[in-house]
Design a protein around this motif. Sequence first.
Motif, mmCIF file in Angstrom:
data_model
loop_
_atom_site.group_PDB
_atom_site.id
_atom_site.type_symbol
_atom_site.label_atom_id
_atom_site.label_comp_id
_atom_site.label_asym_id
_atom_site.label_seq_id
_atom_site.Cartn_x
_atom_site.Cartn_y
_atom_site.Cartn_z
ATOM 1 N N LYS A 103 -19.401 25.962 -21.741
ATOM 2 C CA LYS A 103 -19.348 27.429 -21.626
ATOM 3 C C LYS A 103 -18.089 27.895 -20.887
ATOM 4 C CE LYS A 103 -23.377 27.934 -23.532
ATOM 5 N NZ LYS A 103 -23.498 28.443 -24.898
ATOM 6 N N THR A 104 -17.449 28.895 -21.469
ATOM 7 C CA THR A 104 -16.356 29.601 -20.808
ATOM 8 C C THR A 104 -16.852 31.023 -20.611
ATOM 9 O OG1 THR A 104 -14.691 28.203 -21.826
ATOM 10 C CG2 THR A 104 -13.945 30.342 -21.007
ATOM 11 N N VAL A 159 -6.347 36.321 -22.199
ATOM 12 C CA VAL A 159 -7.139 35.133 -21.857
ATOM 13 C C VAL A 159 -6.963 34.061 -22.942
ATOM 14 C CG1 VAL A 159 -9.548 34.344 -21.670
ATOM 15 C CG2 VAL A 159 -8.802 36.381 -20.428
ATOM 16 N N GLN A 160 -7.002 34.490 -24.209
ATOM 17 C CA GLN A 160 -6.874 33.519 -25.300
ATOM 18 C C GLN A 160 -5.458 32.940 -25.342
ATOM 19 O OE1 GLN A 160 -8.594 36.018 -28.376
ATOM 20 N NE2 GLN A 160 -10.591 35.046 -28.158
ATOM 21 N N THR A 161 -4.468 33.763 -25.076
ATOM 22 C CA THR A 161 -3.079 33.261 -25.014
ATOM 23 C C THR A 161 -2.957 32.212 -23.908
ATOM 24 O OG1 THR A 161 -2.279 35.383 -25.776
ATOM 25 C CG2 THR A 161 -0.661 33.973 -24.703
ATOM 26 N N ASP A 162 -3.743 32.376 -22.856
ATOM 27 C CA ASP A 162 -3.731 31.404 -21.759
ATOM 28 C C ASP A 162 -4.596 30.182 -22.073
ATOM 29 O OD1 ASP A 162 -2.049 33.097 -20.436
ATOM 30 O OD2 ASP A 162 -3.559 33.883 -19.045
ATOM 31 N N ASN A 200 -11.171 30.413 -24.390
ATOM 32 C CA ASN A 200 -11.949 31.107 -25.425
ATOM 33 C C ASN A 200 -13.349 31.402 -24.886
ATOM 34 O OD1 ASN A 200 -10.111 31.166 -27.771
ATOM 35 N ND2 ASN A 200 -10.157 28.949 -27.456
ATOM 36 N N PRO A 201 -13.543 32.547 -24.235
ATOM 37 C CA PRO A 201 -14.860 32.845 -23.650
ATOM 38 C C PRO A 201 -15.952 32.871 -24.723
ATOM 39 C CG PRO A 201 -13.212 34.407 -22.871
ATOM 40 C CD PRO A 201 -12.574 33.611 -23.973
ATOM 41 N N ASN A 202 -17.048 32.135 -24.464
ATOM 42 C CA ASN A 202 -18.194 32.200 -25.380
ATOM 43 C C ASN A 202 -19.414 32.835 -24.703
ATOM 44 O OD1 ASN A 202 -18.612 29.992 -23.760
ATOM 45 N ND2 ASN A 202 -18.775 28.498 -25.428
ATOM 46 N N VAL A 203 -19.256 33.237 -23.449
ATOM 47 C CA VAL A 203 -20.280 34.029 -22.754
ATOM 48 C C VAL A 203 -19.547 35.145 -22.001
ATOM 49 C CG1 VAL A 203 -22.168 34.040 -21.084
ATOM 50 C CG2 VAL A 203 -21.686 31.954 -22.381
ATOM 51 N N ASP A 233 -16.494 42.193 -30.085
ATOM 52 C CA ASP A 233 -16.702 42.289 -31.537
ATOM 53 C C ASP A 233 -15.398 42.042 -32.277
ATOM 54 O OD1 ASP A 233 -16.790 44.014 -34.166
ATOM 55 O OD2 ASP A 233 -18.872 43.649 -33.614
ATOM 56 N N ARG A 234 -14.318 42.603 -31.745
ATOM 57 C CA ARG A 234 -13.013 42.476 -32.417
ATOM 58 C C ARG A 234 -12.447 41.060 -32.310
ATOM 59 N NH1 ARG A 234 -10.424 48.001 -29.749
ATOM 60 N NH2 ARG A 234 -11.443 49.481 -31.141
ATOM 61 N N ASP A 235 -12.628 40.422 -31.148
ATOM 62 C CA ASP A 235 -11.875 39.184 -30.861
ATOM 63 C C ASP A 235 -12.705 37.907 -30.877
ATOM 64 O OD1 ASP A 235 -9.671 40.781 -30.523
ATOM 65 O OD2 ASP A 235 -9.764 40.801 -28.337
ATOM 66 N N ILE A 236 -14.034 38.008 -30.769
ATOM 67 C CA ILE A 236 -14.843 36.799 -30.555
ATOM 68 C C ILE A 236 -15.980 36.680 -31.567
ATOM 69 C CG2 ILE A 236 -16.465 35.679 -28.947
ATOM 70 C CD1 ILE A 236 -14.772 36.828 -26.627
ATOM 71 N N VAL A 237 -16.758 37.749 -31.724
ATOM 72 C CA VAL A 237 -18.010 37.663 -32.490
ATOM 73 C C VAL A 237 -17.718 37.278 -33.942
ATOM 74 C CG1 VAL A 237 -20.062 38.917 -33.259
ATOM 75 C CG2 VAL A 237 -19.110 39.341 -30.982
ATOM 76 N N GLY A 238 -18.415 36.234 -34.406
ATOM 77 C CA GLY A 238 -18.215 35.755 -35.770
ATOM 78 C C GLY A 238 -17.200 34.629 -35.856
#
Length: 263
Positions: A8-9, A77-80, A83-86, A135-140
């Motif tokens: 988990k991130t 955060v993603q550039t660093d 990848n947060p999943n929570v 929703d834009r960056d993670i979900v799906g």
Amino acid sequence: MSSPLSDKTIFITGSGGVLGTAYVSTLLDNGATVVASDLPGHRADAMKERFGSYANFVYYDLDVSAEEEIEAIFKTVQTDGLNPNVVLNNAAITGELLMGAGKSFPDFANTSVQDWEKTMRVNLTGSFMIARQMDRDIVGKYPAQLINVASMYALNGPHHPIYEGMPFKSFSAYSATKAGIHGLTLWLAGYWAKRDCTVNTIAPGAVFNGHSDEFQKRVGELIMNGRMADPQEIANVMMFLCSENARYMTGQMINVDGGFSGW
Ligand SMILES: NC(=O)c1ccc[n+]([C@@H]2O[C@H](COP(=O)([O-])OP(=O)(O)OC[C@H]3O[C@@H](n4cnc5c(N)ncnc54)[C@H](O)[C@@H]3O)[C@@H](O)[C@H]2O)c1
């Protein structure tokens, strides 16, 4: 054996407060990578000082009322390489933060639209903007979880007499935002379910933070187990909600309030 949260991130807003700090500590100790954030200032500094030596801790300044900051944060955060999943929508204007130390608290008749709107902006609009960015960056893209933070005063009214003569009060905008955030949970749960993203609400009860004996007595009489919570008792349930063990649960509110809401 791997730690319970090693996959988990966890991205947390308002992480330098009383509960945020307990979440950060517990989640780090259970193997999560913690992406903490808060307004710049003494809370953020204390958090960086306390957790900065952990390899699995990173910190970003983030004002959840600032739309452009929220639009940028997950990309940064993603550039660093994270990848947060929570995601924990934890930041809030509480009574103490709204008034600032030492100022007297207005009664309902004198509550300003400015204070009402500030509370809405941080507690509710901020949570919406974080969820929208998820929703834009993670979900799906990969399985994920959102945890919205409400309160024992979301779906139950306060017992106003316990605040008589106290330097702090419960305030109307706070309750309205905390009920609203569970509405957001319910709306999103069905919207995201097929994209493998769960959404739940945690509703903490009264957490001890140096309150007077008199206040502890008054509020304790309203709680089944008779006392305020230790922050760790809320963090233990938060840990479960962040874990894979909560994967089949969505659209729920979990009350962690010693029975306050159960009478
Ligand atoms: N402590 C309790 O008794 C209790 C009970 C029920 C619910 N809660 C909820 O739990 C959460 C955490 O509460 P806490 O007790 O740690 O409160 P706290 O006041 O100690 O912490 C709140 C944090 O939110 C941050 N914050 C405020 N405005 C912000 C903004 N615009 N952008 C980013 N961060 C901002 C503050 O800097 C602070 O670190 C809140 O959502 C609160 O409503 C707390």
